[in-house]
Design a protein around this motif. Sequence first.
Motif, PDB file in Angstrom:
ATOM      1  N   LEU A  20      -9.057   3.207   0.305  1.00 53.04           N
ATOM      2  CA  LEU A  20      -9.083   1.740   1.177  1.00 53.04           C
ATOM      3  C   LEU A  20     -10.347   1.355   1.451  1.00 53.04           C
ATOM      4  O   LEU A  20     -11.413   2.065   1.157  1.00 53.04           O
TER       5      LEU A  20
ATOM      6  N   LEU B 214      -6.881  -3.111   1.710  1.00 51.69           N
ATOM      7  CA  LEU B 214      -6.398  -2.578  -0.017  1.00 51.69           C
ATOM      8  C   LEU B 214      -7.859  -2.949  -0.698  1.00 51.69           C
ATOM      9  O   LEU B 214      -7.602  -3.737  -0.713  1.00 51.69           O
TER      10      LEU B 214
ATOM     11  N   ILE C 263      -9.845  -2.328   8.056  1.00 50.16           N
ATOM     12  CA  ILE C 263      -9.156  -1.989   6.717  1.00 50.16           C
ATOM     13  C   ILE C 263      -8.731  -2.334   5.609  1.00 50.16           C
ATOM     14  O   ILE C 263      -7.552  -3.391   6.439  1.00 50.16           O
TER      15      ILE C 263
ATOM     16  N   PRO D  80       0.919  -1.082   0.020  1.00 51.60           N
ATOM     17  CA  PRO D  80       0.175  -0.035  -0.067  1.00 51.60           C
ATOM     18  C   PRO D  80       1.183   1.510   0.198  1.00 51.60           C
ATOM     19  O   PRO D  80       1.902   1.514   0.957  1.00 51.60           O
TER      20      PRO D  80
ATOM     21  N   LEU E 199      -5.388   6.395   1.365  1.00 48.63           N
ATOM     22  CA  LEU E 199      -4.406   6.266   2.555  1.00 48.63           C
ATOM     23  C   LEU E 199      -3.467   7.298   2.101  1.00 48.63           C
ATOM     24  O   LEU E 199      -2.846   8.095   1.427  1.00 48.63           O
TER      25      LEU E 199
END
Length: 158
Positions: free
Chosen positions: A45, A105, A103, A39, A59
Amino acid sequence: MPYHIVTVTGSHRTGFGLQVEPAVSIKALAGRVSDTDVPVRGDTLLLLFPEGRHGRAILADFALEAWRDGDTYYCRSSPDDPEFVLVIGTERGPEDLPPGTEIWLDDTAPTGEARSGGWSRIIAQFEELPWVRVDADADPEALPSQWSPSEPPEDPMT
């Protein structure tokens, strides 16, 4: 492919946005995702809230909380198992990111490897540096001087 980064236990405001707790062990994360799935700032996100709703956020930062003083690097996590802190770019507060929020990606084609060289390179870089772990509860006046970024990103949580 989307993947889980962390489940929120708390958060607090910083100059960059909303810093998530706990920090993420990069060795543990790297052990369960592709080496290229790193990330980086600007990635999307996916937020899965405990009551079932979901949202998206940008992010703002995903990095080691560390600083350099001379030839020595200082960090709050163990140099043997570095932990990255995740910061969401938002003006919202901790009350908008309750404990239990997952959370993920959300990028289906992460580009982090192109800019980072992949997890194996990141971990190898950390292992080569002279690190000193500092107590997270230490008096800030007693610590070596820290560098602070001057401008936070402006991407709001949606």
